[in-house]
Design a protein around this motif. Structure first.
Motif, short mmCIF file in Angstrom:
data_model
loop_
_atom_site.label_atom_id
_atom_site.label_comp_id
_atom_site.label_asym_id
_atom_site.label_seq_id
_atom_site.Cartn_x
_atom_site.Cartn_y
_atom_site.Cartn_z
N UNK A 1 -3.40 -1.75 7.33
CA UNK A 1 -3.12 -2.75 8.35
C UNK A 1 -2.16 -3.81 7.82
N UNK A 2 -2.35 -4.20 6.57
CA UNK A 2 -1.45 -5.19 5.97
C UNK A 2 -0.04 -4.62 5.84
N UNK A 3 0.04 -3.34 5.45
CA UNK A 3 1.36 -2.71 5.32
C UNK A 3 2.03 -2.59 6.69
N UNK A 4 1.24 -2.23 7.71
CA UNK A 4 1.79 -2.14 9.05
C UNK A 4 2.31 -3.49 9.54
N UNK A 5 1.55 -4.56 9.27
CA UNK A 5 1.99 -5.91 9.65
C UNK A 5 3.27 -6.30 8.92
N UNK A 6 3.32 -5.99 7.62
CA UNK A 6 4.52 -6.28 6.84
C UNK A 6 5.72 -5.49 7.37
N UNK A 7 5.49 -4.23 7.75
CA UNK A 7 6.57 -3.38 8.27
C UNK A 7 7.13 -3.96 9.57
#
Length: 290
Positions: free
Chosen positions: A48-54
């Protein structure tokens, strides 16, 4: 007597040191457990954090600077969301239209592949050759398949359902056939000793054993169905997400084109999740063992 007194004097110190070592060990174990739990929580939240960063990197044009793209080439997420909001009605209609093609072809192709595998399992020597022929159908490109289905079934929904059915039939046939045939001889001998009929052997032994392979094929077929329906609409269609996507790319309306891509991805995740939930319901013993 001196040795006895000496041992008595030393016993409180030794017990105190043992208590300290035990408490230190408890504290260290507790710290390891807490750190392991924290690591698991971080690992779960990482996607989820990676998706938000993306998404943030995309929104603030990080990829535009990295790959030297202009905004008209790669619209930012806010432009895509605005395009979905402005064209919501037509996107909903075209999503339902493409969804009929996806689900219809998925069900028909999977059912035909399953029936072919069941028939082949009753005559393994002849059936293996039939499964090989079915597997070769995966080598037919969509570019060649689309005009054939259009010639046979017209330019409506039926032609894309036919394309998806052909693309999904082989995967289900091969996976189910392997699952039905992967029975240990000990189980077969046990069922034979109980005088089990062919039908009982299929329902009680072969089918439950093949269920993990069947659900694996269903998950693959769901992704394949989406690809087949979208790409099939590129060539012969007057509506649908694939038609709208190719049309808007020709018109250089990239926000709406990317809106079609985003909606297709969301639909794919939704349909794939349904297959996963069915798998957990039907064969929980297989899912928990992984």
């Amino acid at each position: 007597m001196k040795e006895v007194l000496l041992k008595k004097d030393q016993s409180p110190l030794s017990s105190h040191s043992n208590d300290e070592s035990a408490s230190f060990g408890t504290l260290s174990n507790g710290g390891v457990i807490r750190s392991t739990t924290l690591f698991k929580q971080i690992s779960k939240s990482f996607p989820y954090l990676f998706g938000l960063f993306f998404i943030l990197a995309w929104q603030f044009k990080g990829f535009h600077y990295l790959f030297r793209l202009e905004r008209y080439q790669l619209p930012i997420p806010s432009d895509i969301v605005r395009s979905i909001s402005d064209n919501g009605e037509i996107l909903l209609i075209y999503t339902l239209y493409t969804g009929i093609e996806i689900v219809g072809g998925f069900l028909i192709g999977s059912l035909l592949g399953w029936l072919a595998a069941v028939a082949a399992s009753y005559r393994p020597q002849a059936g293996a050759g039939g499964i090989t022929i079915l597997a070769s159908m995966n080598a037919i490109p969509i570019v060649a398949l689309a005009p054939i289905m259009n010639n046979w079934l017209g330019d409506g929904v039926a032609s894309r359902i036919g394309i998806v059915s052909v693309m999904t039939m082989a995967t289900m046939a091969v996976s189910t056939y392997k699952g039905l045939q992967s029975i240990e001889s000990t189980y077969l001998e046990l069922m034979t000793s109980y005088a089990a009929s062919r039908g009982q052997l299929f329902l009680k032994l072969r089918l439950p054993k093949a269920l993990p392979a069947i659900f694996s094929a269903l998950k693959i077929n769901m992704s394949t169905s989406i690809i087949g329906a979208i790409v099939g609409e590129f060539f012969i269609a007057s509506r649908g997400l694939g038609y709208l996507l190719s049309d808007q790319i020709r018109l250089a309306n990239m926000p709406l084109a990317w809106a079609c891509i985003v909606i297709t991805a969301i639909a794919g995740i939704f349909l794939y999740t349904i297959i996963q939930l069915l798998e957990r319901t039907c064969i929980p013993w297989s899912v928990t063992r992984r």
